[in-house]
Design an enzyme around this catalytic site. Structure first.
Site, PDB file in Angstrom:
ATOM      1  N   GLU A 154       0.488  -1.552  -0.005  1.00 29.17           N
ATOM      2  CA  GLU A 154      -0.207   0.326  -0.636  1.00 29.17           C
ATOM      3  C   GLU A 154       0.904   1.465  -0.145  1.00 29.17           C
ATOM      4  O   GLU A 154       2.009   1.255   0.490  1.00 29.17           O
ATOM      5  CB  GLU A 154      -1.038  -0.563   1.171  1.00 29.17           C
ATOM      6  CG  GLU A 154      -1.524   0.976   1.255  1.00 29.17           C
ATOM      7  CD  GLU A 154      -2.595   0.941   2.758  1.00 29.17           C
ATOM      8  OE1 GLU A 154      -3.087  -0.018   3.082  1.00 29.17           O
ATOM      9  OE2 GLU A 154      -2.892   1.800   3.129  1.00 29.17           O
ATOM     10  N   ASP A 208       5.661 -14.147  11.687  1.00 28.74           N
ATOM     11  CA  ASP A 208       3.855 -14.350  11.397  1.00 28.74           C
ATOM     12  C   ASP A 208       3.047 -13.463  11.940  1.00 28.74           C
ATOM     13  O   ASP A 208       2.514 -12.946  12.860  1.00 28.74           O
ATOM     14  CB  ASP A 208       3.868 -15.291  12.845  1.00 28.74           C
ATOM     15  CG  ASP A 208       2.216 -16.527  12.686  1.00 28.74           C
ATOM     16  OD1 ASP A 208       1.816 -15.905  11.596  1.00 28.74           O
ATOM     17  OD2 ASP A 208       3.013 -17.393  13.227  1.00 28.74           O
ATOM     18  N   LYS A 238      -7.149  -0.997  12.304  1.00 27.30           N
ATOM     19  CA  LYS A 238      -6.321  -1.378  10.879  1.00 27.30           C
ATOM     20  C   LYS A 238      -4.825  -1.151  10.280  1.00 27.30           C
ATOM     21  O   LYS A 238      -4.011  -0.938  10.079  1.00 27.30           O
ATOM     22  CB  LYS A 238      -7.360  -1.878   9.841  1.00 27.30           C
ATOM     23  CG  LYS A 238      -6.828  -1.682   8.596  1.00 27.30           C
ATOM     24  CD  LYS A 238      -5.641  -0.877   7.585  1.00 27.30           C
ATOM     25  CE  LYS A 238      -5.864  -1.742   6.131  1.00 27.30           C
ATOM     26  NZ  LYS A 238      -5.246  -0.844   5.331  1.00 27.30           N
ATOM     27  N   HIS A 296      -1.993   9.656  -1.402  1.00 24.73           N
ATOM     28  CA  HIS A 296      -1.546   8.730  -1.681  1.00 24.73           C
ATOM     29  C   HIS A 296      -1.332   9.145  -3.034  1.00 24.73           C
ATOM     30  O   HIS A 296      -0.969   8.923  -3.273  1.00 24.73           O
ATOM     31  CB  HIS A 296      -3.279   8.272  -1.966  1.00 24.73           C
ATOM     32  CG  HIS A 296      -3.277   7.215  -0.515  1.00 24.73           C
ATOM     33  ND1 HIS A 296      -3.709   5.638  -0.833  1.00 24.73           N
ATOM     34  CD2 HIS A 296      -3.355   7.154   1.143  1.00 24.73           C
ATOM     35  CE1 HIS A 296      -3.592   4.976  -0.291  1.00 24.73           C
ATOM     36  NE2 HIS A 296      -3.234   6.362   1.507  1.00 24.73           N
TER      37      HIS A 296
END
Ligand code: MEV
Length: 420
Positions: A82, A276, A260, A374
């Site tokens: 991202e 992991d 998130k 972005h």
């Protein structure tokens, strides 16, 4: 080695120039540079990692700059698909370094392994037998891992829980293991297996599950930092960040996205270093419910000066030894870039990246929104890839944004024929 993680203009360099800059700063070997170029793992090694291998999936490895954690400078390797994440972490870290960077504390590497014991006739005597034989059980668990016990780690305690199940009532034993610098799943699972016969004998029950818990609530980091109000864009931005945080703390729909954003940073560092990610993600989201209801993993307040104070507490099931780290040399190179010498240092940096990521996202969301940033980064990367250098990067970036035509072909065209 002492250096500054503040590298002005780093984002305007080409990939090769950035790699050379890092290599020089950290004295990377020729081999490590080749590893970063992506030529690091052959078919045979891949086949040892998972089954039915047919190929490899390359992802970009970027470096977040500006991090100071517990007074030490860090360049942080991050792997993510991202755009904006690496830039955002670097930006918030730059703001935090104005007030000395991040301060973090690690709880120690205590991991819980669970043994589910069914069909118990007498719960009181089952519990009593485990408690009376605790030392022998811990010694037996430790006998499976001399390296760990030599390092001062190993099995430390057994906690006993009674569960009122739907099908029957049963016991769950929690073996608490200090796994030191490893993630610990293999070490703990091996210990649980070896305890099975003794647990059945002592409880008169039948052991079903023997498995590590990914809720590592005895292995967590608490990290804090101060973010200067002016660097954030003014006290009104701080106030709006507090309101945005308030929504996350009251509403699971927003909280999922808020958390998130934290995990964007954390998972990117863990991917770069062979950890992991699923274990950490699972543990983090359950930890977010510990006060009842799904809550923000970060907490924010404002100090008397109007600056933002941020805090993140997060369990981290991570390691700097063993597991996939030994198989893929890129992981080792990433850990060398990060320059951590043990899991405590590593965990503190990982958590700092999570807090930085959250602050950067909130700042962008309450001001210009995230889409503008972005698009800007996307356009800048395309301009650089098309061969733009120096002032040309910004010029081509701006033109593509104004024209709403962000593409490699257009960047090349403007570069070669500036008047078109
Ligand atoms: C995008 O990957 C992450 C954000 O949505 C996080 C947030 O909303 O806080 C920007």
């Amino acid at each position: 080695m002492s250096f500054s993680s503040r590298i002005p203009n780093f984002y305007n360099l080409t990939v090769e120039e950035r790699r050379n800059t890092i290599a020089k700063m950290l004295e990377l070997t020729e081999e490590e540079i080749t590893i970063l170029e992506g030529n690091s793992i052959d078919d045979e090694a891949l086949s040892f990692m998972i089954e039915n291998v047919v190929g490899i999936l390359p992802l970009p490895l970027g470096i977040a700059t500006n991090f100071i954690v517990n007074e030490k400078e860090y360049l942080v390797p991050m792997v993510i698909e991202e755009t904006s994440v690496v830039a955002a972490a670097s930006h918030a870290a730059k703001i935090a370094r104005k007030s000395g960077g991040f301060r973090a504390e690690y709880s120690g590497s205590f991991v819980t392994g669970q043994i589910q014991v069914l069909h118990i006739q007498d719960f009181d005597s089952a519990e009593k037998n485990i408690q009376t034989n605790l030392t022998e059980l811990l010694e037996k668990a430790d006998s499976t891992n001399k390296i760990l016990t030599d390092l001062g780690g190993g099995a430390k305690d057994i906690e006993i829980r009674r569960i009122k199940g739907k099908l029957e009532n049963y016991l769950v034993l929690h073996l608490i293991v200090d796994v030191k610098d490893a993630m610990g799943a293999n070490a703990v699972n091996t210990m649980l297996e070896v305890l099975k016969p003794d647990v059945e004998r002592l409880t008169g029950g039948k052991v079903l599950l023997r498995i590590i818990s990914n809720l590592v609530d005895k292995r967590y980091v608490k990290v804090e930092a101060e973010f200067d109000k002016n660097e954030l864009g003014g006290e009104n931005i701080v106030d709006m960040i507090l309101l945005a945080y308030d929504l996350a703390d009251h509403d699971p729909y927003r909280c999922a996205t808020h958390n998130k954003g934290i995990m964007n940073g954390i998972i990117a560092v863990l991917l770069a270093t062979g950890n992991d990610t699923r274990a950490v993600e699972a543990g983090a989201h359950v930890y977010a419910t510990k006060e009842g209801g799904y809550k923000s993993l970060t907490k924010f307040t404002k100090n008397d000066n109007g600056d933002l104070l941020g805090c993140l507490e997060i369990p981290l099931s991570i390691g700097v030894l063993g597991g996939a780290i030994n198989v893929n040399p890129t992981y080792k190179t990433a850990l060398k870039i990060l320059g951590v010498s043990n899991v405590e240092e590593f965990a503190c940096v990982v958590a700092a990246v999570g807090l930085a990521q959250n602050v950067a996202a909130l700042r962008a969301l309450v001001s210009e929104g995230i889409q503008k940033g972005h698009m800007m980064l996307h356009a800048r990367n395309i301009a650089i890839n098309a061969g733009a250098k120096g002032d040309k990067i910004e010029e081509i970036t701006q033109r593509m944004i104004e024209e709403e035509n962000i593409s490699f072909d257009r960047a090349k065209e403007i570069l070669n024929h500036p008047n078109t």
